[in-house]
Design a protein around this motif. Structure first.
Motif, PDB file in Angstrom:
ATOM      1  N   ILE A  65      -2.968 -15.633   6.021  1.00 54.98           N
ATOM      2  CA  ILE A  65      -3.643 -14.820   5.089  1.00 54.98           C
ATOM      3  C   ILE A  65      -5.395 -13.884   5.232  1.00 54.98           C
ATOM      4  N   LEU A  66      -5.412 -14.210   6.548  1.00 53.89           N
ATOM      5  CA  LEU A  66      -6.749 -13.127   6.855  1.00 53.89           C
ATOM      6  C   LEU A  66      -5.982 -12.017   7.194  1.00 53.89           C
ATOM      7  N   LEU A  67      -4.962 -12.371   8.356  1.00 56.57           N
ATOM      8  CA  LEU A  67      -4.703 -11.352   8.730  1.00 56.57           C
ATOM      9  C   LEU A  67      -4.197  -9.927   7.365  1.00 56.57           C
ATOM     10  N   LEU A  68      -3.493 -10.370   6.208  1.00 55.45           N
ATOM     11  CA  LEU A  68      -3.043  -9.936   5.368  1.00 55.45           C
ATOM     12  C   LEU A  68      -4.430  -8.846   4.567  1.00 55.45           C
ATOM     13  N   ILE A  96      -8.669  -4.704  -3.798  1.00 53.60           N
ATOM     14  CA  ILE A  96      -7.255  -5.998  -3.630  1.00 53.60           C
ATOM     15  C   ILE A  96      -7.168  -6.671  -2.120  1.00 53.60           C
ATOM     16  N   SER A  97      -7.835  -6.396  -0.962  1.00 54.08           N
ATOM     17  CA  SER A  97      -7.613  -7.119   0.599  1.00 54.08           C
ATOM     18  C   SER A  97      -8.924  -7.739   0.280  1.00 54.08           C
ATOM     19  N   LEU A  98     -10.281  -7.646  -0.749  1.00 54.56           N
ATOM     20  CA  LEU A  98     -11.134  -8.444  -1.213  1.00 54.56           C
ATOM     21  C   LEU A  98     -10.671  -9.628  -1.634  1.00 54.56           C
ATOM     22  N   THR A  99      -9.509  -9.159  -2.859  1.00 55.68           N
ATOM     23  CA  THR A  99      -9.004 -10.483  -4.373  1.00 55.68           C
ATOM     24  C   THR A  99      -8.145 -11.494  -3.410  1.00 55.68           C
ATOM     25  N   ASN A 100      -7.348 -10.907  -2.318  1.00 57.01           N
ATOM     26  CA  ASN A 100      -6.654 -11.291  -1.010  1.00 57.01           C
ATOM     27  C   ASN A 100      -7.206 -13.028  -0.999  1.00 57.01           C
ATOM     28  N   ILE A 101      -8.144 -12.329   0.029  1.00 57.75           N
ATOM     29  CA  ILE A 101      -8.874 -13.169   0.702  1.00 57.75           C
ATOM     30  C   ILE A 101      -9.848 -14.611   0.318  1.00 57.75           C
ATOM     31  N   VAL A 102     -10.178 -13.673  -1.081  1.00 55.47           N
ATOM     32  CA  VAL A 102     -11.152 -14.804  -2.126  1.00 55.47           C
ATOM     33  C   VAL A 102     -10.122 -15.616  -3.045  1.00 55.47           C
ATOM     34  N   LEU A 103      -9.049 -15.471  -3.235  1.00 57.12           N
ATOM     35  CA  LEU A 103      -8.495 -16.755  -4.217  1.00 57.12           C
ATOM     36  C   LEU A 103      -6.727 -17.275  -2.987  1.00 57.12           C
ATOM     37  N   ASN A 104      -7.119 -17.212  -2.375  1.00 56.37           N
ATOM     38  CA  ASN A 104      -5.618 -17.356  -1.118  1.00 56.37           C
ATOM     39  C   ASN A 104      -6.840 -18.993  -1.177  1.00 56.37           C
ATOM     40  N   PHE A 144      -4.766  -5.936   7.450  1.00 54.04           N
ATOM     41  CA  PHE A 144      -4.069  -5.188   7.652  1.00 54.04           C
ATOM     42  C   PHE A 144      -4.188  -3.868   6.192  1.00 54.04           C
ATOM     43  N   LEU A 145      -4.193  -5.190   4.672  1.00 52.01           N
ATOM     44  CA  LEU A 145      -4.234  -4.419   3.433  1.00 52.01           C
ATOM     45  C   LEU A 145      -5.853  -3.144   3.716  1.00 52.01           C
ATOM     46  N   GLU A 146      -6.886  -4.102   4.246  1.00 53.15           N
ATOM     47  CA  GLU A 146      -8.142  -2.758   4.172  1.00 53.15           C
ATOM     48  C   GLU A 146      -7.311  -1.637   5.204  1.00 53.15           C
ATOM     49  N   PHE A 147      -6.853  -1.982   6.190  1.00 55.88           N
ATOM     50  CA  PHE A 147      -6.053  -1.049   7.713  1.00 55.88           C
ATOM     51  C   PHE A 147      -5.105  -0.033   6.749  1.00 55.88           C
ATOM     52  N   THR A 148      -4.700   0.089   6.013  1.00 55.84           N
ATOM     53  CA  THR A 148      -3.167  -0.040   5.090  1.00 55.84           C
ATOM     54  C   THR A 148      -4.034   1.016   3.896  1.00 55.84           C
ATOM     55  N   ALA A 149      -5.264   0.915   3.759  1.00 51.99           N
ATOM     56  CA  ALA A 149      -4.662   1.282   2.221  1.00 51.99           C
ATOM     57  C   ALA A 149      -5.421   2.704   2.275  1.00 51.99           C
ATOM     58  N   THR A 150      -5.789   3.486   2.712  1.00 53.83           N
ATOM     59  CA  THR A 150      -5.428   5.271   3.162  1.00 53.83           C
ATOM     60  C   THR A 150      -4.266   5.881   3.246  1.00 53.83           C
ATOM     61  N   TRP A 151      -3.176   5.121   3.910  1.00 52.48           N
ATOM     62  CA  TRP A 151      -2.131   5.375   3.719  1.00 52.48           C
ATOM     63  C   TRP A 151      -1.417   6.003   2.854  1.00 52.48           C
ATOM     64  N   ASN A 152      -0.810   7.158   2.709  1.00 51.59           N
ATOM     65  CA  ASN A 152      -0.304   7.836   1.746  1.00 51.59           C
ATOM     66  C   ASN A 152       0.756   7.312   1.542  1.00 51.59           C
ATOM     67  N   ASN A 197       1.151  -1.139  -0.344  1.00 55.04           N
ATOM     68  CA  ASN A 197       0.189  -0.038   0.112  1.00 55.04           C
ATOM     69  C   ASN A 197       0.846   1.160   0.304  1.00 55.04           C
ATOM     70  N   LEU A 198       2.097   1.372   0.797  1.00 56.18           N
ATOM     71  CA  LEU A 198       2.856   1.981   0.866  1.00 56.18           C
ATOM     72  C   LEU A 198       3.584   2.092  -0.524  1.00 56.18           C
ATOM     73  N   PHE A 199       3.779   1.754  -1.540  1.00 52.99           N
ATOM     74  CA  PHE A 199       5.294   1.348  -2.660  1.00 52.99           C
ATOM     75  C   PHE A 199       4.662   1.487  -3.716  1.00 52.99           C
ATOM     76  N   LEU A 200       3.876  -0.287  -3.522  1.00 47.14           N
ATOM     77  CA  LEU A 200       3.750  -0.908  -5.065  1.00 47.14           C
ATOM     78  C   LEU A 200       2.498  -0.531  -5.256  1.00 47.14           C
ATOM     79  N   ILE A 201       1.335  -0.966  -4.621  1.00 53.01           N
ATOM     80  CA  ILE A 201       0.212  -0.634  -5.690  1.00 53.01           C
ATOM     81  C   ILE A 201       0.116   0.763  -6.498  1.00 53.01           C
ATOM     82  N   PRO A 202       0.246   1.571  -5.326  1.00 47.22           N
ATOM     83  CA  PRO A 202      -0.237   3.311  -5.822  1.00 47.22           C
ATOM     84  C   PRO A 202       0.976   3.265  -6.967  1.00 47.22           C
TER      85      PRO A 202
END
Length: 280
Positions: A82-85, A51-59, A88-96, A23-28
């Motif tokens: 898998i669950l924590l990722l 991406i948090s939804l894609t992660n949990i479904v595909l994993n 955490f992806l959802e939690f940090t989604a709005t970080w710059n 969320n801080l480097f790659l996705i943006p």
């Protein structure tokens, strides 16, 4: 019990660092990171699917297909990872984002990802995706390290992602990030376990072995061998030491027998007294 708690704490830390790298480097910067995350990046940009939804479904699909290939404790840790990722992806989604410079992002993002993956795998867990696939493939290809398998899987996916986005630079910087990630994860996996294996061919094997045990408290093993040129039978000494001890051991051997033949090689993992007592 303390060891299990430690493993879970380190696993959670590794998952959080992995989420930060995304969320801080790659996705943006639209950089692919291999595995499920790459699919998540494409779907997020193309169809606004989190991406948090894609992660949990595909994993979850990968987990159901491959859970039988890992131990019971790893299954629990992997499901938790898998669950924590996703959380955490959802939690940090709005970080710059840290930077828009693709070179900086690929190096630091890849390093942070490698650190996270390395910590998670070192504890016998996984966050799913390519590292989960790497753990499964490692069962069938034990001679290839998990980090190498992950790098190969991610490399193929990254190239495909670059084709989908139609940007060669995305592919280039994504491969750079994956290269850095693989190197860092390999370093984390081997950190504290690397030792030096010393083979000594000498006529003074008793004196040298006793001196090593007395000076460094390291055991030696005598291996009966024959020189095929001289056809003489001798005892070759095998000793495993830390990198710090190596120069002193070699100096001691050469002082006791200047004509000795010494071979030194790296040992990635050493289990036993004086080193690790269990497999990480």
């Amino acid at each position: 019990m303390k060891e299990k708690i430690y493993d879970y704490v380190i696993s959670v830390l590794g998952v959080f660092l992995l989420a930060l790298s995304l969320n801080l480097f790659l996705i943006p910067n639209k950089l692919s990171c291999g595995g499920v995350s790459s699919v998540g990046i494409m779907l997020q940009y193309l169809y606004q699917i989190p991406i948090s939804l894609t992660n949990i479904v595909l994993n979850l699909i990968l987990f159901l297909l491959g859970y039988r290939f890992i131990g019971k404790s790893s299954v629990i840790k992997t499901a938790l990872g898998i669950l924590l990722l996703s959380l955490f992806l959802e939690f940090t989604a709005t970080w710059n984002s840290i930077s828009n410079d693709r070179l900086i992002v690929s190096v630091f993002g890849g390093a942070l990802m490698g650190l996270g993956i390395g910590l998670v795998i070192r504890c016998g867990a996984s966050t799913g995706g390519s590292d989960f696939a790497g753990m499964i493939l490692h069962r069938f290809l034990p001679h290839i390290s998990i980090a190498t398998l992950i790098m190969l899987i991610d490399g193929v996916i990254v190239i495909l992602t670059g084709i989908v986005f139609g940007d060669v630079l995305i592919t280039f910087y994504s491969l750079l990030a994956l290269f850095v990630s693989a190197k860092v994860s390999l370093f984390v996996l081997s950190f504290g376990n690397v030792a030096r294996e010393v083979l000594v061919v000498t006529a003074q094997h008793l004196e040298i072995s006793q001196a090593i045990m007395r000076s460094f408290n390291r055991g030696t093993t005598g291996i009966y061998s024959r020189g095929m040129y001289s056809m003489e039978d001798r005892v070759m000494l095998l000793c495993v030491v830390t990198p710090k001890e190596l120069p002193q051991v070699v100096r001691l051997v050469r002082e006791l027998d200047p004509n000795s033949f010494v071979v030194i090689s790296d040992s990635r993992t050493v289990l036993g007294e004086g080193f690790k007592t269990h497999d990480a």
